[in-house]
Design a protein around this motif. Structure first.
Motif, mmCIF file in Angstrom:
data_model
loop_
_atom_site.group_PDB
_atom_site.id
_atom_site.type_symbol
_atom_site.label_atom_id
_atom_site.label_comp_id
_atom_site.label_asym_id
_atom_site.label_seq_id
_atom_site.Cartn_x
_atom_site.Cartn_y
_atom_site.Cartn_z
ATOM 1 N N ILE A 261 39.358 40.473 37.621
ATOM 2 C CA ILE A 261 37.979 40.048 37.926
ATOM 3 C C ILE A 261 37.025 41.224 38.137
ATOM 4 O O ILE A 261 35.835 41.018 38.312
ATOM 5 C CB ILE A 261 37.946 39.130 39.184
ATOM 6 N N TYR B 165 33.959 35.663 36.484
ATOM 7 C CA TYR B 165 35.173 35.924 37.269
ATOM 8 C C TYR B 165 35.769 34.629 37.815
ATOM 9 O O TYR B 165 35.056 33.642 38.034
ATOM 10 C CB TYR B 165 34.872 36.913 38.404
ATOM 11 N N LEU C 271 31.856 42.685 39.858
ATOM 12 C CA LEU C 271 32.773 41.700 39.267
ATOM 13 C C LEU C 271 32.367 41.372 37.835
ATOM 14 O O LEU C 271 31.189 41.505 37.460
ATOM 15 C CB LEU C 271 32.766 40.427 40.120
ATOM 16 N N LYS C 272 33.356 40.923 37.072
ATOM 17 C CA LYS C 272 33.065 40.504 35.691
ATOM 18 C C LYS C 272 32.209 39.240 35.733
ATOM 19 O O LYS C 272 32.260 38.482 36.713
ATOM 20 C CB LYS C 272 34.373 40.255 34.948
#
Ligand code: PEP
Ligand code: MN
Length: 335
Positions: free
Chosen positions: A58, A9, A5-6
Motif C-alpha cells: 500500500i 490502497y 500511500l498508493k
C-alpha cells in the motif's frame, strides 16, 4: 517519517499497518487528500526499517524527515560536545593536535618522538600497537608491548595516549589508554562499537574507507546508545578513483558534520594523502575549514619507519606544520 500511500490502497492493509505502528509506540497523523493519502509517523522512528516500509503493497514512497541518529544529532543537542582527556579538551572551540608515529617500534623511538612533538605543541601522543595491515607479512605491531611502551612515554611526557583497538578480546589491555581509536577498517564492527559504548573512555572513531557521513554518525550512535557519549569523529580520506594520493581527503565533511552533529571532528591528513609533502597544506586547510583538531604521523627516521614512512613527518616538519596551523587557527571557519 512520512508514508505516501498508493492511490487505491487496501483499507484492511492500512488497518494492519497502523495497528502494527501503534504497537511500536508510533502515533499516526492521517492526511486524506483528494488523490493522495499521507501517513505522518510521530515518535521515535529510528528503529523503523524504511526499506521494509517502502516495499509494502500500500506504500508508494517512504521518506525520513528525521535522521536515524538521535544521540549524535545536533538537533537534539545544539551545543558542541567537549571531550576531556585529562587536562586536554577537544571540541567547542578547543583545538588540539594528536601526533606520533604510525606504529610503536621501540621505547627509544617512541619517547624521542613524544618529547619532540610535545615540545612543538602536540596535546596527545598517538602510536599503533595493534596494526591493521593490508599484508599479513607486514609488521603487525608490538601488540601488548606497544601499549606498555605508550604508557611509559605517557609517564615521561605527561601526554595522554591514543592507540587503536582491532579486536574486542583486547579491550582489557586498553584499560589505561586515554583514547581508544577505532580505525577506518573497523568503523562498522558493530560488536566492537557496542562494547566500547559500555566503557567511559573517549573513542576516536575514524571514517570508513567507503563510508558516508551518515554511516559514520550511525557508528557513533552505536557507541553513544550504549551510554558513552565521548566520541571524537575523524575524517581520514575516502576511496575514490584518484590514485595520485592514498585516499581523497573529503574536507567538506568538516563543515557538513558540524551541522549534522555536536561531536568534535578532527582530520587526519597523513592517511588521507599518504604523502608527507601534502600533510602540511591539508592540515592547514582542515584547520581553516573548522576542524577541532588534527592527527598527524611523525617519525624520527621516516625512511626506516616500519609502517607509513612515506606519509610521516620528521619532528622538524611537524614543528613547522604546527606554526602554520597556529597562524590560520584564528581565522578558522566554524559557522
Ligand atoms: C592509523 O591511524 O594508524 C590507521 C591505521 O588509520 P586508518 O584506520 O585511518 O587507516
Ligand atoms: Mn599509519
Amino acid at each position: 517519517m512520512i508514508l505516501v500511500l498508493k492511490e487505491n490502497y487496501d483499507k484492511k492493509q492500512l488497518e494492519n499497518l497502523t495497528s502494527w505502528l501503534k504497537e511500536q509506540n508510533i502515533d499516526i497523523h492521517l492526511s486524506q487528500g483528494k488523490q493522495t493519502t499521507i501517513l505522518g509517523l510521530i515518535g521515535d522512528t529510528s528503529a523503523l526499517d524504511i526499506d521494509m516500509l517502502s516495499t509494502l503493497d500500500i506504500v508508494e514512497t517512504a521518506k525520513r524527515i528525521q535522521e536515524p541518529y538521535k544521540n549524535a544529532n545536533r538537533k537534539f543537542h545544539p551545543d558542541d560536545t567537549v571531550i576531556s582527556v585529562g587536562d586536554v579538551k577537544i571540541g567547542g572551540g578547543n583545538f588540539g593536535i594528536i601526533a606520533g608515529p604510525c606504529s610503536v617500534e621501540s621505547e627509544e623511538q617512541l619517547c624521542t618522538i613524544a618529547e619532540d612533538v610535545k615540545a612543538s605543541g602536540a596535546k596527545m601522543l598517538r602510536g599503533g600497537a595493534f596494526k591493521p595491515r593490508t599484508s599479513p607479512y607486514a609488521f603487525q605491531g608490538l601488540r601488548e608491548k606497544g601499549i606498555e611502551l605508550l604508557l611509559r612515554a605517557k609517564e615521561k611526557t605527561g601526554l595522554p595516549i591514543v592507540t587503536e583497538i582491532m579486536d574486542l578480546s583486547h579491550l582489557p589491555l586498553f584499560k589505561d589508554v586515554d583514547v581508544i581509536q577505532v580505525g577506518a577498517r573497523n568503523m562498522q564492527n558493530f560488536e566492537l562499537l557496542k562494547e566500547l559504548g559500555k566503557t567511559n573512555k573517549p573513542i576516536l572513531l575514524k571514517r570508513g574507507l567507503s563510508s558516508t557521513l551518515q554511516e559514520l554518525l550511525m557508528s557513533a550512535e552505536y557507541i553513544m546508545a550504549g551510554g558513552n557519549s565521548n566520541v571524537i569523529l575523524c575524517e581520514r580520506g575516502i576511496r575514490t578513483f584518484e590514485t595520485a594520493t592514498r585516499n581523497t581527503l573529503d574536507l567538506s565533511a568538516v563543515p557538513l558534520l558540524r551541522q549534522m552533529t555536536h561531536l568534535p571532528i578532527i582530520v587526519d591528513p597523513s592517511h588521507a594523502t599518504g604523502i608527507a609533502k601534502l600533510v602540511k597544506p591539508m592540515a592547514v586547510a582542515a584547520t581553516a575549514a573548522g576542524s577541532d583538531g588534527l592527527i598527524i604521523e611523525v617519525h624520527n627516521d621516516p625512511p626506516h619507519a616500519l609502517c607509513d614512512g612515506a606519509q610521516s613527518l620528521t619532528p622538524e616538519q611537524f614543528a613547522d606544520l604546527k606554526k602554520s596551523v597556529d597562524n590560520v587557527l584564528p581565522f578558522a571557519c566554524r559557522s
